[in-house]
Design a protein around this motif. Structure first.
Motif, PDB file in Angstrom:
ATOM      1  N   SER A  72      -5.986 -38.412   5.572  1.00 52.93           N
ATOM      2  CA  SER A  72      -5.444 -37.859   4.331  1.00 52.93           C
ATOM      3  C   SER A  72      -5.860 -36.409   4.108  1.00 52.93           C
ATOM      4  N   LEU A  73      -6.913 -35.954   4.815  1.00 50.25           N
ATOM      5  CA  LEU A  73      -7.400 -34.587   4.645  1.00 50.25           C
ATOM      6  C   LEU A  73      -6.981 -33.657   5.778  1.00 50.25           C
ATOM      7  N   GLN A  74      -6.414 -34.211   6.849  1.00 49.91           N
ATOM      8  CA  GLN A  74      -6.114 -33.392   8.025  1.00 49.91           C
ATOM      9  C   GLN A  74      -5.125 -32.272   7.722  1.00 49.91           C
ATOM     10  N   ALA A  75      -4.101 -32.568   6.920  1.00 44.57           N
ATOM     11  CA  ALA A  75      -3.110 -31.539   6.582  1.00 44.57           C
ATOM     12  C   ALA A  75      -3.743 -30.426   5.746  1.00 44.57           C
ATOM     13  N   VAL A  76      -4.651 -30.809   4.826  1.00 37.91           N
ATOM     14  CA  VAL A  76      -5.335 -29.817   3.997  1.00 37.91           C
ATOM     15  C   VAL A  76      -6.205 -28.914   4.864  1.00 37.91           C
ATOM     16  N   LEU A  77      -6.968 -29.527   5.789  1.00 41.58           N
ATOM     17  CA  LEU A  77      -7.844 -28.750   6.668  1.00 41.58           C
ATOM     18  C   LEU A  77      -7.035 -27.812   7.558  1.00 41.58           C
ATOM     19  N   MET A  78      -5.892 -28.312   8.038  1.00 45.82           N
ATOM     20  CA  MET A  78      -5.047 -27.487   8.899  1.00 45.82           C
ATOM     21  C   MET A  78      -4.545 -26.259   8.128  1.00 45.82           C
ATOM     22  N   GLY A  79      -4.162 -26.459   6.877  1.00 43.22           N
ATOM     23  CA  GLY A  79      -3.691 -25.344   6.060  1.00 43.22           C
ATOM     24  C   GLY A  79      -4.790 -24.324   5.792  1.00 43.22           C
ATOM     25  N   LEU A  80      -6.007 -24.824   5.500  1.00 45.74           N
ATOM     26  CA  LEU A  80      -7.122 -23.919   5.247  1.00 45.74           C
ATOM     27  C   LEU A  80      -7.480 -23.126   6.500  1.00 45.74           C
ATOM     28  N   ASN A  81      -7.447 -23.795   7.655  1.00 48.06           N
ATOM     29  CA  ASN A  81      -7.804 -23.109   8.902  1.00 48.06           C
ATOM     30  C   ASN A  81      -6.737 -22.107   9.339  1.00 48.06           C
ATOM     31  N   THR A  82      -5.533 -22.246   8.814  1.00 50.99           N
ATOM     32  CA  THR A  82      -4.497 -21.248   9.084  1.00 50.99           C
ATOM     33  C   THR A  82      -4.809 -19.948   8.341  1.00 50.99           C
ATOM     34  N   ALA A  83      -5.414 -20.095   7.153  1.00 48.09           N
ATOM     35  CA  ALA A  83      -5.728 -18.924   6.332  1.00 48.09           C
ATOM     36  C   ALA A  83      -7.058 -18.288   6.750  1.00 48.09           C
TER      37      ALA A  83
ATOM     38  N   GLN B 169      -1.118 -14.247   9.356  1.00 49.28           N
ATOM     39  CA  GLN B 169       0.297 -14.447   9.649  1.00 49.28           C
ATOM     40  C   GLN B 169       1.146 -13.505   8.795  1.00 49.28           C
ATOM     41  N   PRO B 170       2.381 -13.210   9.231  1.00 49.62           N
ATOM     42  CA  PRO B 170       3.264 -12.325   8.445  1.00 49.62           C
ATOM     43  C   PRO B 170       3.403 -12.816   7.003  1.00 49.62           C
ATOM     44  N   GLY B 171       3.299 -11.883   6.074  1.00 46.78           N
ATOM     45  CA  GLY B 171       3.411 -12.225   4.659  1.00 46.78           C
ATOM     46  C   GLY B 171       2.099 -12.631   4.025  1.00 46.78           C
ATOM     47  N   CYS B 172       1.022 -12.675   4.824  1.00 45.79           N
ATOM     48  CA  CYS B 172      -0.288 -13.068   4.316  1.00 45.79           C
ATOM     49  C   CYS B 172      -1.270 -11.905   4.480  1.00 45.79           C
ATOM     50  N   SER B 173      -2.338 -11.923   3.671  1.00 45.12           N
ATOM     51  CA  SER B 173      -3.337 -10.859   3.772  1.00 45.12           C
ATOM     52  C   SER B 173      -4.682 -11.339   3.258  1.00 45.12           C
TER      53      SER B 173
ATOM     54  N   VAL C  89     -10.293 -11.917  -1.006  1.00 42.33           N
ATOM     55  CA  VAL C  89      -9.148 -12.608  -1.603  1.00 42.33           C
ATOM     56  C   VAL C  89      -8.108 -12.830  -0.514  1.00 42.33           C
ATOM     57  N   TYR C  90      -7.639 -14.069  -0.402  1.00 42.28           N
ATOM     58  CA  TYR C  90      -6.539 -14.406   0.521  1.00 42.28           C
ATOM     59  C   TYR C  90      -5.261 -14.552  -0.295  1.00 42.28           C
ATOM     60  N   ARG C  91      -4.178 -13.912   0.179  1.00 46.69           N
ATOM     61  CA  ARG C  91      -2.869 -14.052  -0.466  1.00 46.69           C
ATOM     62  C   ARG C  91      -1.854 -14.418   0.603  1.00 46.69           C
ATOM     63  N   GLY C  92      -1.067 -15.442   0.318  1.00 47.88           N
ATOM     64  CA  GLY C  92      -0.046 -15.866   1.277  1.00 47.88           C
ATOM     65  C   GLY C  92       1.032 -16.662   0.596  1.00 47.88           C
ATOM     66  N   GLY C  93       2.238 -16.082   0.478  1.00 53.56           N
ATOM     67  CA  GLY C  93       3.326 -16.791  -0.191  1.00 53.56           C
ATOM     68  C   GLY C  93       2.958 -17.088  -1.633  1.00 53.56           C
TER      69      GLY C  93
END
Length: 446
Positions: A282-293, A344-348, A357-361
């Motif tokens: 149940s947490l794998q998708a959340v962790l994957m998203g955080l590790n993308t940032a 990734q493009p669109g993120c900083s 500060v992380y900003r993305g979409g």
């Protein structure tokens, strides 16, 4: 000598029969709870009798003690299809019939030795001389099916009931006036994940359960619980994982503000705790998203001490999370410049000197270090991190004092829950009669 032996044997048989009959007369009503129930709670009848708010949840009001035997436990349960149920021992079936006539929304009809009706076109009701069962809420169209289910429950024998399952034995072993045993799948989805920590990857929420004793004092519901499994191999892994949780010191116990909905507190060494997070489906998708940032895995590996996750919202559109953690040797800070370049493009990622500060979409969060404390917060961080560590209006002092010393603590703040329909779901209407008296629910794992 033979005559004495025969007499002793006869007396022994009579004693056994007496015990069996006494057992049947006391517990036969429990047979009406189906074996497939995913959660069962027992409530001492004296607790029900002494609580005006609890009595208000029952349709009989001040007549409850006349129709239900409150010298015995009252049971609540959840069926495999998600309906809520109540089972109680009937004290006087004639008095119960008369009491129901004043609250039912349809005629009371007889089917065999069972009587059936409904309340508010949403709760199916059935009873015989021994058991009262209430089931719902269901739609008006589904009431006939619910009443047929009740008839089966009232007629079933012990082998088809919860009494034949280890769940009932586990419940019966808990020495508390209010107790429950529940499969994790029966818990609200947003609060189930912590109980799956440590379960092997192949396990699902129907194979892991929670056993708990419940106490209510000064408006705080305290739940002392432990996760376990009837599957020996899964239970072995759950017990092994407890070594990753150390007693909480309470560093962040006053960091939960009065308007935050839910918080989790623990004390861990990140290198040992991270594999538990990674194995939780149940947490794998959340962790994957955080590790993308950012490199969240490396951040988590630096944690060594108290850890807290606090949520102001629980919907997908408003997760509103704050994370606080004691860290040791946070070598990941040297990698932040690389994270900035590899966004990734669109993120900083912007910021420096321990504040970024992380900003993305549509998603953004602030993170950083203050001394040995890591923080992350949805959106913009406050000007002073002390506002995160010590909010101006913290959660009740009696709640924060319950957190320290336990291996894990979860706090559910009921006041903001009333305004958060996404988190409360259909449970909100059930909570309304008692929400004014109960301030918070604290679930601790020792």
């Amino acid at each position: 000598m033979k005559l004495i032996f025969i007499k002793l044997k006869a007396l022994w048989l009579i004693a056994v029969c007496a015990v069996c009959l006494a057992s049947c007369s006391n517990d036969d009503y429990v047979r009406s709870i189906p074996a497939s129930a995913t959660a069962v709670m027992k409530i001492d009848g004296a607790v029900v009798a002494g609580s005006h708010k609890m009595l208000s949840l029952l349709p009989f009001g001040d007549k409850t003690a006349d129709v239900i035997d409150l010298s015995r436990e009252v049971y609540a349960f959840e069926t495999v299809d998600g309906n809520l149920g109540m089972c109680a021992r009937v004290k006087d079936s004639d008095a119960l019939l008369e009491a129901l006539k004043t609250v039912t929304t349809s005629d009371i009809r007889k089917q065999g030795d069972c009587r059936l009706t409904d309340i508010n076109n949403s709760w199916a009701v059935g009873f015989n001389d021994k058991s009262l069962v209430v089931l719902g809420p269901v739609s008006a169209a589904a009431l006939p099916d619910a009443q047929r289910s009740i008839v089966r429950m009232l007629k079933q024998d012990e082998d088809a009931s919860i009494m034949a399952r280890p769940m009932y034995s586990k419940l019966d072993s808990i020495d508390s006036r209010v107790a429950f045993v529940a499969q994790v799948q029966a818990l609200p989805e947003k609060f189930a994940a912590p109980f799956m920590l440590g379960a092997p990857k192949g396990a699902d929420a129907s194979q892991v359960a929670v056993a708990a004793g419940v106490d209510i004092k000064d408006g705080i519901v305290r739940i002392d619980c432990q996760s376990f499994s009837f599957d020996k191999s899964i239970d072995r892994e759950l017990k092994k994982s407890r070594a990753a949780f150390r007693p909480v010191k309470g560093v962040f116990s006053q960091s939960m503000s009065h308007n935050q909905l839910f918080s989790l507190f623990a004390n861990v060494k990140g290198k040992e705790f991270l594999p538990l997070l990674q194995s939780d489906r149940s947490l794998q998708a959340v962790l994957m998203g955080l590790n993308t940032a950012v490199d969240f895995d490396n951040i988590m590996r630096s944690v060594d001490g108290d850890l807290a996750f606090m949520f102001s919202g629980m919907s997908q559109d408003n997760i509103a999370m704050t994370m606080l953690a004691r860290v040791d040797n946070p070598v990941w800070t040297a990698d932040v410049d690389y994270w900035k370049q590899s966004c990734q493009p669109g993120c900083s990622i912007t910021g420096s000197n321990g504040s970024w500060v992380y900003r993305g979409g549509e998603a953004s969060f602030s993170f950083g270090l203050q001394d040995d404390v890591f923080y992350a917060i949805s959106g913009q961080a406050p000007a002073s991190i002390q506002q995160l560590l010590k909010p101006s209006q913290p959660i009740y002092g009696e709640v924060s004092r319950m957190i320290a010393g336990n291996r894990m603590a979860m706090v559910l703040n009921l006041k903001p829950l009333a305004a958060n329909s996404a988190a409360a779901g259909g449970m909100l209407d059930m909570l309304k009669p008692i929400i004014d008296n109960v301030k918070a629910v604290v679930c601790v794992m020792k």
